[in-house]
Design a protein around this motif. Sequence first.
Motif, short mmCIF file in Angstrom:
data_model
loop_
_atom_site.label_atom_id
_atom_site.label_comp_id
_atom_site.label_asym_id
_atom_site.label_seq_id
_atom_site.Cartn_x
_atom_site.Cartn_y
_atom_site.Cartn_z
N THR A 98 4.72 4.47 -8.19
CA THR A 98 3.27 4.61 -8.10
C THR A 98 2.86 5.16 -6.73
N SER A 101 4.62 6.99 -4.76
CA SER A 101 5.01 8.40 -4.67
C SER A 101 3.98 9.30 -5.35
N ILE A 102 3.50 8.83 -6.50
CA ILE A 102 2.48 9.62 -7.20
C ILE A 102 1.23 9.76 -6.33
N GLU A 120 2.17 12.11 -3.31
CA GLU A 120 2.65 13.47 -3.58
C GLU A 120 1.73 14.29 -4.48
N THR A 121 0.80 13.63 -5.18
CA THR A 121 -0.04 14.37 -6.13
C THR A 121 -1.38 14.70 -5.47
N ASP A 157 -3.75 16.82 -6.30
CA ASP A 157 -4.93 17.04 -7.16
C ASP A 157 -5.13 15.88 -8.13
N LEU A 158 -4.78 14.67 -7.68
CA LEU A 158 -4.87 13.51 -8.57
C LEU A 158 -6.33 13.19 -8.90
N TRP A 216 -7.39 8.44 -12.36
CA TRP A 216 -5.96 8.12 -12.24
C TRP A 216 -5.67 7.44 -10.91
N ARG A 234 -6.68 3.94 -11.05
CA ARG A 234 -5.77 3.21 -11.95
C ARG A 234 -4.45 2.89 -11.23
N PHE A 235 -3.90 3.89 -10.53
CA PHE A 235 -2.63 3.65 -9.84
C PHE A 235 -2.80 2.71 -8.65
N GLU A 292 3.89 3.49 -16.99
CA GLU A 292 2.75 4.38 -16.74
C GLU A 292 3.07 5.41 -15.65
N ALA A 293 3.78 4.96 -14.62
CA ALA A 293 4.12 5.90 -13.53
C ALA A 293 5.07 6.99 -14.04
N PHE A 305 3.29 9.41 -16.31
CA PHE A 305 2.44 10.34 -15.57
C PHE A 305 3.26 11.47 -14.96
N VAL A 306 4.35 11.07 -14.30
CA VAL A 306 5.19 12.05 -13.60
C VAL A 306 5.78 13.06 -14.59
N ARG A 364 3.18 15.48 -16.19
CA ARG A 364 2.82 16.58 -15.28
C ARG A 364 3.96 17.58 -15.12
N ASN A 419 10.83 9.12 -8.35
CA ASN A 419 10.31 9.90 -9.48
C ASN A 419 11.10 11.18 -9.66
#
Lengths: 451, 124
Positions: free
Chosen positions: A152, A154-155, A158-159, A161-162, A166, A169-170, B16-17, B20-21, B24, B109
């Motif tokens: 989570t 990392s998302i 690293e993201t 344009d999240l 989302w 939520r994360f 969920e993680a 999502f990864v 995308r 990830n």
Amino acid sequence: MPRSALTGSRIRERRTALGLRQSDLAVQVEISPSYLNLIEHNRRRIAGKLLTRIARALAVDVSVLTQGAETEQLDQMGAAAAAHPDVAVELDRMDELVGRYPGWSALIATQARRIAALEARVMSLADRLAHDPFLSASLHDLLSRVAAIQSTASILVETEDLDDNWRKRFERNLHDDSARLATGAAALVGYLDAEGEPELGVVTPQEELEAFLNATGFHVAGLEGSVPDLIDRLVRDAPALQSDAGRVLARDYLRRYRAEALAMPLETFAAAAQAQGYDPARLAVRFGQSVGAVFRRLAALPDAGIGLVVCDGSGALTLRKTTPLLPVPRFGSACALWPLYRALAQPMAPLRVVLEHAARPDERFVCFAMAQPAYPQGFAGPAVHESAMLVMPPERVAPQDGIAPLGRIGTSCRVCPLDGCPARREPSVLGDGGAGAAAPALPGALTARAG
Amino acid sequence: MGHHVLLIEDEPNIMEAIRFVLSRDGWRVSCHSDGATALAEIARVRPDVVVLDVMLPNRSGFDVLRDLRADPTHGGLPVLMLTAKGQAKDRSRAEGLGASDFMMKPFSNAEVRDKLRALVGWVD
């Protein structure tokens, strides 16, 4: 090992205390002073009429001269020697050593005792690390939390344009996982801290339940009779119930306790138990209940001194009501000769066995045991067996009435002194009991040994 | 439409993680969380690759994998095993039962993505 070997030392002590000269005592008992000197230095064995004459001259009972505190010390030194068979110990002179060098002997015995205690502790810790389901489950949970947090995080990092939804939520997931990680880590630290205590603390939900029940001897007065349902309050107020899982187990146990207390009211049940000789099968018929329910009800009788042990089909102990008659190991496996395990091989067959504990011969008690299958998934699913064993004090059930021959059992192999036991899995730290250690349990051994 | 992966994992936040990864990354992602019905779910959604956790409710991932490999319909289905224990014996057990690859929690990830791509032969 003859315990009369130190009689000489006691004769000398008693003579000196009376202010009696060696030569005077020798004259009184009609032996030479040199012979008495040899006796007093434990270099000559003494018994029979001469011992009686000396005891009379010293104005003591013979037993005073033949029994003493050295007995335990000799036992411990014997155990120390047996634990190291590769060392050529002069076993035949052990009594002389104790008599002439009591300080050094005490040191040997103390060290042997300490080594045995440390070995037992190492065994329990090794067993716990290898097989403890709480530790395994805790580590799994912690690593799962870490995996979720790492993915989570990392998302989030690293993201670029999240989407806001989302992201929220994360972030919430991250918060939840970090909270669960903190709780899990605290529980694990508490568990490992308890490992360092001389007495291991309560660490699993099952142990919490056992601690809660053992605090009142498995008798829950608040659930007896026609009182309001107090289960939630009892669970909430119990200091032994620390975890949610422990409280869930306790609620389930107490709900069943309440139902069984209503079906078998205390005073009526206690009177019936006495009238029926505490026979669980007769009581089951009398109250229209299962034998398992009667076992639990008997164990819940206040001040009755009745022990209860329950295991699942694998033999793992799932409930322990301790009793001095039969200590129950907290970790590792129990004695394979227990009727509890024999019952597993004969589901639905009632067992009544008269037993002695290997460490306390001549102290008889009676065990009732029975295994019953359950079918939680119906006919299509597997049978799940549970075995239960009651440990009855002799004053409740006359051992002489046993329909089975007398058997001897222990607590667990590691601390069992039973010589040549056919079911021994490993040598005993007590030395002698390991003599037959190499031989695995044989089919039928149980019948031969335990009746 | 990209490759289809079935995640069989009982930890919702991990699921969920990863979902999502992988979404995308262009994967079509299905999720399932129960060991007892995992085989039926595989037969139903017919994924290109499966991510299978070892510790599942009602039935372990090892049992699911063993039955999967015994079924000729799914003999060649790539399976990436996940475990939190990370012990050598778990890895060798998974390999012995026919796991295509093995990954220990915690993981990155990128590691999940790269391993799954390798299992289905996905080349950019």
